[in-house]
Design an enzyme around this catalytic site. Structure first.
Site, PDB file in Angstrom:
ATOM      1  N   ASP A 134       0.784  -1.230   0.000  1.00  0.00           N
ATOM      2  CA  ASP A 134       0.000   0.000   0.000  1.00  0.00           C
ATOM      3  C   ASP A 134       0.816   1.281   0.000  1.00  0.00           C
ATOM      4  O   ASP A 134       0.243   2.382   0.037  1.00  0.00           O
ATOM      5  CB  ASP A 134      -1.006  -0.011   1.157  1.00  0.00           C
ATOM      6  CG  ASP A 134      -2.205  -0.899   0.835  1.00  0.00           C
ATOM      7  OD1 ASP A 134      -2.540  -1.003  -0.357  1.00  0.00           O
ATOM      8  OD2 ASP A 134      -2.780  -1.487   1.755  1.00  0.00           O
ATOM      9  N   ASP A 177      -7.251  -4.997  -4.553  1.00  0.00           N
ATOM     10  CA  ASP A 177      -6.900  -3.626  -4.166  1.00  0.00           C
ATOM     11  C   ASP A 177      -5.513  -3.221  -4.714  1.00  0.00           C
ATOM     12  O   ASP A 177      -5.244  -2.055  -4.972  1.00  0.00           O
ATOM     13  CB  ASP A 177      -6.864  -3.464  -2.638  1.00  0.00           C
ATOM     14  CG  ASP A 177      -7.894  -4.280  -1.894  1.00  0.00           C
ATOM     15  OD1 ASP A 177      -8.259  -5.361  -2.381  1.00  0.00           O
ATOM     16  OD2 ASP A 177      -8.302  -3.863  -0.807  1.00  0.00           O
TER      17      ASP A 177
HETATM   18  N1  GLY Z   1      -7.242  -2.031   0.749  1.00  0.00           N
HETATM   19  C1  GLY Z   1      -8.134  -2.259   1.761  1.00  0.00           C
HETATM   20  C2  GLY Z   1      -9.567  -1.979   1.510  1.00  0.00           C
HETATM   21  O1  GLY Z   1     -10.033  -1.677   0.430  1.00  0.00           O
HETATM   22  O2  GLY Z   1     -10.276  -2.077   2.481  1.00  0.00           O
END
Ligand code: GLY
Length: 401
Positions: A112, A175
């Site tokens: 992330d 994600d």
């Molecule tokens: N990347 C985590 C979410 O979308 O909750």
């Protein structure tokens, strides 16, 4: 009395049908005014070095440190408000909340870093041209690329953590498509083509192993890191392994639209259209998705505003690339979502929600974390959707009207 109200019904209906829809320009002004006010309040509620995370059911602000995956969204939103308003005080706040993320450029233990740096430093560079930001973005992209495994063809999402009970070998979540933007931006800035190759490999592998034939996707695919074989396709934050978790669908839609934006390759545009064509008919009338399209409680379940905001932003952008016969539909859906989110049902009143802009997002319903709360990424993608909407050539508006 009953008779009178019955008599008045047709009059009310005709008055309502004559009510003029708020112009998008007026709506945009209104939302950015509110955002400026709210985001300044949020800053006042933070201690030094804290990042906003959500407001709990008692209205208490919950914060995080910079390592939480969402730390880039608040500075990102401040940059977007600066972009729209030109307000120098907001710019100063944006800078303050961006530079505290500096050390993330060397983060190699989580995917992330893409969200964290692209929303903050990426917007900072775009809006100021300050070349000091280039190094952070390039280093961040290189850090993310260390997570690439050529046997799998993807960057790894999560490392083993105590709260991840499942014994994944090489987990990749949908994600992660969003984090590819940092790689593509880093490739452009550093001229290191290997960063682009990592992003493209990840996007193509994800297209093959996360996506079902109907255009929906799994949340998580676990791979064998030695052979690249798919070990498991499942959910973590959705209703079921087979279901369509709304935010996951939104990340994929945004991710493939972004891949097309950076590479111009038709395979990504076709994938984005396939996702959009799956999603749009499944949206409720007001456009804001349930947290999972397949939850057994629909239509009496919670909406996820964050998924709606991400979809709106992606659909506006997709409408600029898609063939004419589809563009108006994509833009029209985005506008429908935007209008709903800008209503009193979803937009916080001044001073409400500790300074967040949008109410009613769902972070992780199965984990019972961040359920029906304001979240930083809902605010960020909503503001981005509005800014993108402004950029759409008038031709599309005219075709639509
Ligand atoms: N990347 C985590 C979410 O979308 O909750």
């Amino acid at each position: 009395m009953k008779r009178l109200s019955l008599l008045l019904l047709p009059l009310c209906a005709s008055l309502c049908s004559c009510t003029k829809e708020e112009a998008m320009e007026t709506l945009t002004d209104r939302v950015f005014d509110r955002a400026a006010e709210q985001l300044v309040l949020l800053d006042k509620n933070l201690e030094e070095g804290e990042c906003p995370r959500y407001a709990d059911a008692d209205g208490k602000l919950v914060t995080s440190d910079i390592w939480w995956w969402c730390s880039g969204f608040y500075p990102g939103s401040l940059w977007l408000v600066y972009e729209y308003t030109g307000n120098e005080d907001i710019r100063a706040l944006a800078e303050k909340h961006t530079v505290i993320l500096d050390t993330l450029q060397f983060r190699t233990n989580d995917h992330d870093v893409g969200f964290q740096l692209n929303c903050s430093y990426g917007n900072a560079l775009r809006l100021t041209g300050n070349q000091n930001y280039v190094g952070v973005l390039c280093n961040g992209a290189r850090s993310l690329a260390t997570r690439f495994n050529p046997a799998v063809g993807c960057t790894r999402s999560w490392d083993p953590a105590p709260d991840h009970i499942a014994a994944w070998k090489f987990p990749v979540i949908i994600d992660n498509m969003m984090n590819l933007e940092l790689l593509l931006k880093g490739a452009e800035l550093s001229e290191e083509d290997s960063l682009r190759q990592v992003a493209e490999s990840h996007a193509m592998t994800t297209m093959k192993n996360h996506y079902r034939s109907d255009g929906s996707c799994f949340h998580l695919v676990d791979y064998d890191p030695e052979t690249g074989a798919v070990l498991r396709q499942q959910t973590v934050q959705g209703f079921a392994d087979w279901s369509a978790w709304a935010r996951g669908q939104a990340w994929g839609l945004y991710g493939y639209t972004m891949m097309y934006q950076y590479t111009g390759k038709d395979v990504y545009l076709a994938q984005a259209e396939k996702i959009a064509d799956y999603l749009i008919p499944r949206l409720p009338e007001d456009g804001v998705p349930y947290w999972d399209f397949d939850s057994d409680l629909v239509p009496d379940d919670l909406r996820d505003v964050s998924a709606g905001a991400i979809m709106a932003s992606a659909l506006v952008r997709l409408s600029a690339y898609a063939p004419e016969e589809k563009a108006a539909g994509y833009l029209g859906t985005a506008e429908r979502i935007i209008r709903t989110l800008a209503s009193d049902e979803y937009l916080a009143q001044p001073g409400e929600q500790c300074g967040f802009l949008l109410k009613h997002s769902v972070g992780n319903k199965p984990g019972n974390v961040e359920v029906d709360v304001p979240l930083t990424y809902a605010d960020y993608y909503f503001l981005e959707a509005l800014l993108r909407y402004r950029e759409i050539p008038h031709k599309i508006y005219n075709d639509k009207n």
